[in-house]
Write a protein that holds these residues in place. Structure first.
Motif, PDB file in Angstrom:
ATOM      1  N   VAL A   1       0.850  -1.186   0.000  1.00 25.82           N
ATOM      2  CA  VAL A   1       0.000   0.000   0.000  1.00 25.82           C
ATOM      3  C   VAL A   1       0.886   1.236   0.000  1.00 25.82           C
ATOM      4  CG1 VAL A   1      -1.939  -1.114   1.148  1.00 25.82           C
ATOM      5  CG2 VAL A   1      -0.192   0.028   2.526  1.00 25.82           C
ATOM      6  N   ALA A   2       0.305   2.360  -0.450  1.00 24.54           N
ATOM      7  CA  ALA A   2       1.065   3.602  -0.498  1.00 24.54           C
ATOM      8  C   ALA A   2       0.108   4.786  -0.481  1.00 24.54           C
ATOM      9  CB  ALA A   2       1.950   3.650  -1.745  1.00 24.54           C
ATOM     10  N   VAL A   3       0.660   5.944  -0.157  1.00 20.83           N
ATOM     11  CA  VAL A   3      -0.063   7.216  -0.201  1.00 20.83           C
ATOM     12  C   VAL A   3       0.903   8.269  -0.735  1.00 20.83           C
ATOM     13  CG1 VAL A   3      -1.539   6.623   1.761  1.00 20.83           C
ATOM     14  CG2 VAL A   3       0.598   7.865   2.155  1.00 20.83           C
ATOM     15  N   GLY A   4       0.345   9.388  -1.231  1.00 20.80           N
ATOM     16  CA  GLY A   4       1.204  10.485  -1.651  1.00 20.80           C
ATOM     17  C   GLY A   4       0.797  11.061  -2.980  1.00 20.80           C
ATOM     18  N   TYR A   5       1.729  11.805  -3.602  1.00 24.51           N
ATOM     19  CA  TYR A   5       1.460  12.356  -4.929  1.00 24.51           C
ATOM     20  C   TYR A   5       2.484  11.789  -5.921  1.00 24.51           C
ATOM     21  CZ  TYR A   5       5.017  15.978  -3.779  1.00 24.51           C
ATOM     22  OH  TYR A   5       6.157  16.648  -3.413  1.00 24.51           O
ATOM     23  N   TYR A   6       1.959  11.390  -7.084  1.00 25.67           N
ATOM     24  CA  TYR A   6       2.725  10.596  -8.033  1.00 25.67           C
ATOM     25  C   TYR A   6       3.121  11.367  -9.294  1.00 25.67           C
ATOM     26  CZ  TYR A   6       1.521   6.599  -5.159  1.00 25.67           C
ATOM     27  OH  TYR A   6       1.410   5.720  -4.106  1.00 25.67           O
ATOM     28  N   GLU A   7       2.676  12.584  -9.399  1.00 26.60           N
ATOM     29  CA  GLU A   7       3.019  13.406 -10.555  1.00 26.60           C
ATOM     30  C   GLU A   7       2.717  14.847 -10.189  1.00 26.60           C
ATOM     31  OE1 GLU A   7       2.133  13.651 -15.381  1.00 26.60           O
ATOM     32  OE2 GLU A   7       0.981  12.285 -14.114  1.00 26.60           O
ATOM     33  N   ALA A   8       3.468  15.777 -10.739  1.00 24.75           N
ATOM     34  CA  ALA A   8       3.218  17.191 -10.471  1.00 24.75           C
ATOM     35  C   ALA A   8       3.595  18.009 -11.702  1.00 24.75           C
ATOM     36  CB  ALA A   8       4.013  17.666  -9.257  1.00 24.75           C
ATOM     37  N   THR A   9       2.703  18.887 -12.128  1.00 22.98           N
ATOM     38  CA  THR A   9       3.014  19.814 -13.196  1.00 22.98           C
ATOM     39  C   THR A   9       4.088  20.789 -12.712  1.00 22.98           C
ATOM     40  OG1 THR A   9       1.345  21.399 -12.467  1.00 22.98           O
ATOM     41  CG2 THR A   9       0.635  19.671 -14.034  1.00 22.98           C
ATOM     42  N   PRO A  10       4.771  21.475 -13.621  1.00 22.32           N
ATOM     43  CA  PRO A  10       5.767  22.454 -13.174  1.00 22.32           C
ATOM     44  C   PRO A  10       5.188  23.494 -12.210  1.00 22.32           C
ATOM     45  CG  PRO A  10       6.054  22.010 -15.503  1.00 22.32           C
ATOM     46  CD  PRO A  10       4.801  21.293 -15.090  1.00 22.32           C
ATOM     47  N   GLU A  11       3.954  23.946 -12.478  1.00 19.17           N
ATOM     48  CA  GLU A  11       3.340  24.935 -11.599  1.00 19.17           C
ATOM     49  C   GLU A  11       3.067  24.342 -10.219  1.00 19.17           C
ATOM     50  OE1 GLU A  11      -0.657  27.782 -11.332  1.00 19.17           O
ATOM     51  OE2 GLU A  11      -0.405  26.377 -12.988  1.00 19.17           O
ATOM     52  N   ARG A  12       2.529  23.133 -10.195  1.00 16.08           N
ATOM     53  CA  ARG A  12       2.241  22.505  -8.906  1.00 16.08           C
ATOM     54  C   ARG A  12       3.522  22.214  -8.142  1.00 16.08           C
ATOM     55  NH1 ARG A  12      -0.202  16.618  -7.306  1.00 16.08           N
ATOM     56  NH2 ARG A  12      -1.095  17.267  -5.318  1.00 16.08           N
ATOM     57  N   LEU A  13       4.551  21.743  -8.853  1.00 16.22           N
ATOM     58  CA  LEU A  13       5.822  21.442  -8.190  1.00 16.22           C
ATOM     59  C   LEU A  13       6.413  22.709  -7.584  1.00 16.22           C
ATOM     60  CD1 LEU A  13       7.877  19.279  -7.531  1.00 16.22           C
ATOM     61  CD2 LEU A  13       8.948  19.671  -9.762  1.00 16.22           C
ATOM     62  N   ALA A  14       6.291  23.829  -8.280  1.00 14.88           N
ATOM     63  CA  ALA A  14       6.778  25.100  -7.734  1.00 14.88           C
ATOM     64  C   ALA A  14       6.025  25.465  -6.458  1.00 14.88           C
ATOM     65  CB  ALA A  14       6.626  26.210  -8.777  1.00 14.88           C
ATOM     66  N   ASN A  15       4.711  25.229  -6.454  1.00 14.82           N
ATOM     67  CA  ASN A  15       3.922  25.515  -5.253  1.00 14.82           C
ATOM     68  C   ASN A  15       4.328  24.623  -4.080  1.00 14.82           C
ATOM     69  OD1 ASN A  15       2.425  27.451  -6.631  1.00 14.82           O
ATOM     70  ND2 ASN A  15       0.778  26.033  -7.163  1.00 14.82           N
ATOM     71  N   LEU A  16       4.547  23.345  -4.363  1.00 13.26           N
ATOM     72  CA  LEU A  16       4.944  22.411  -3.311  1.00 13.26           C
ATOM     73  C   LEU A  16       6.310  22.777  -2.746  1.00 13.26           C
ATOM     74  CD1 LEU A  16       3.723  19.137  -5.056  1.00 13.26           C
ATOM     75  CD2 LEU A  16       2.781  20.100  -2.948  1.00 13.26           C
ATOM     76  N   ARG A  17       7.238  23.163  -3.611  1.00  6.57           N
ATOM     77  CA  ARG A  17       8.565  23.550  -3.129  1.00  6.57           C
ATOM     78  C   ARG A  17       8.499  24.848  -2.325  1.00  6.57           C
ATOM     79  NH1 ARG A  17      11.769  21.609  -8.602  1.00  6.57           N
ATOM     80  NH2 ARG A  17      12.234  19.487  -7.846  1.00  6.57           N
ATOM     81  N   ALA A  18       7.630  25.751  -2.729  1.00 16.18           N
ATOM     82  CA  ALA A  18       7.460  26.978  -1.937  1.00 16.18           C
ATOM     83  C   ALA A  18       6.937  26.641  -0.537  1.00 16.18           C
ATOM     84  CB  ALA A  18       6.504  27.928  -2.652  1.00 16.18           C
ATOM     85  N   ALA A  19       6.043  25.658  -0.456  1.00 14.33           N
ATOM     86  CA  ALA A  19       5.522  25.244   0.842  1.00 14.33           C
ATOM     87  C   ALA A  19       6.599  24.557   1.674  1.00 14.33           C
ATOM     88  CB  ALA A  19       4.326  24.317   0.656  1.00 14.33           C
ATOM     89  N   ILE A  20       7.452  23.761   1.034  1.00 16.97           N
ATOM     90  CA  ILE A  20       8.557  23.114   1.748  1.00 16.97           C
ATOM     91  C   ILE A  20       9.515  24.173   2.293  1.00 16.97           C
ATOM     92  CG2 ILE A  20      10.592  21.637   1.443  1.00 16.97           C
ATOM     93  CD1 ILE A  20       8.907  20.030  -0.613  1.00 16.97           C
TER      94      ILE A  20
END
Length: 208
Positions: free
Chosen positions: A100-119
C-alpha cells in the motif's frame, strides 16, 4: 460478494507471469486472473471506497508503444483512489505480495513550484518534515522521484533540501505474504494504514 482475501492463486499467477509474460500464457490463465486477482481487488477497493473515494482499478495491459520492454502484461495489479491530481491512496498485489502507499505521483511544473514553496515555508516545511518523520518511525518507506542535486534556483545547503529535490513524494508499506492478505482482515489493515498516511495526502492537497 464481500472481500474474503487474495487467494494463494493470485501470488502463484504473478510468479508464473513473471516467467512467461506472453499472450498465450494470459489466454490460458485469464480465468485465474479474474477469480484470484481482479474480482478480489474490485471487492477490496469497493469496501474501502465509502471512506476514501471512488477507486480506479488499473488495466492489466502495459502500454508498449514507446517502451523498449514489449512484454504485454503488468506483473502486478494496482488500484488508486485519487483525491487530487495524481494524489491519493494506492494498493497493489503481485508476486512479492501486497503493498500500500499514499502520496502524490506526478506534479506539473506549476504545482511542483507551489509544493517547493511550501517546503521552503517556515511553518509548512517543518510540518511536512514532522509528518514524514512520523511515518518513517511508524515503518513506512519514504520514496518518490527525486533529483540527485538541488533543483535549479535552490541552495544545496537548504535545511530541507532532501524534500526540495522530490518531484513526487510517497510513503509505502509492504505487507508481503503476511497471513492477513488472504483474509477479510486486509480491509481493516489497509483502512488503518491509509488513515495514518492521510496527513501526507492532505499536505499535498493544501499546498499543491
Amino acid at each position: 460478494m464481500s472481500f474474503q482475501g487474495f487467494p494463494e492463486a493470485a501470488l502463484d499467477f504473478y510468479d508464473d507471469l513473471e516467467q512467461d509474460n506472453s499472450k498465450a500464457f494470459w489466454e490460458a490463465h485469464k480465468e485465474t486472473y479474474r477469480l484470484a486477482v481482479a474480482d478480489p481487488m474490485n471487492q477490496l477497493v469497493e469496501a474501502l471506497g465509502e471512506e476514501f473515494g471512488q477507486p480506479k482499478v488499473f488495466r492489466p495491459y502495459r502500454d508498449v508503444r514507446f517502451a523498449k520492454d514489449k512484454t504485454p502484461y503488468k506483473t502486478h495489479q494496482g488500484a488508486f483512489v485519487a483525491v487530487g491530481p495524481a494524489t491519493g491512496y494506492y494498493v497493489q498485489i503481485g508476486a512479492p505480495g501486497v503493498k500500500v502507499a499514499v502520496g502524490y505521483y506526478e506534479a506539473t511544473p506549476e504545482r511542483l513550484a507551489n509544493l517547493r514553496a511550501a517546503i521552503n515555508h517556515d511553518l509548512h516545511g517543518p510540518a511536512l518534515e514532522e509528518l514524514i518523520d512520523a511515518l518513517h518511525v511508524d515503518g513506512w518507506e519514504i520514496g518518490g522521484s527525486a533529483l540527485k542535486t538541488a533543483p535549479r534556483g535552490w541552495d544545496k545547503d537548504h535545511p530541507r533540501i532532501s524534500l526540495l529535490r522530490h518531484k513526487t513524494l510517497t510513503a509505502s508499506r509492504d505487507y508481503g505474504f503476511q497471513d492477513f492478505i488472504h483474509s477479510p482482515a486486509l480491509v481493516d489493515r489497509i483502512r488503518a494504514d491509509w488513515r495514518s498516511g492521510t496527513p501526507l495526502v492532505d499536505w499535498a492537497l493544501r499546498h499543491g
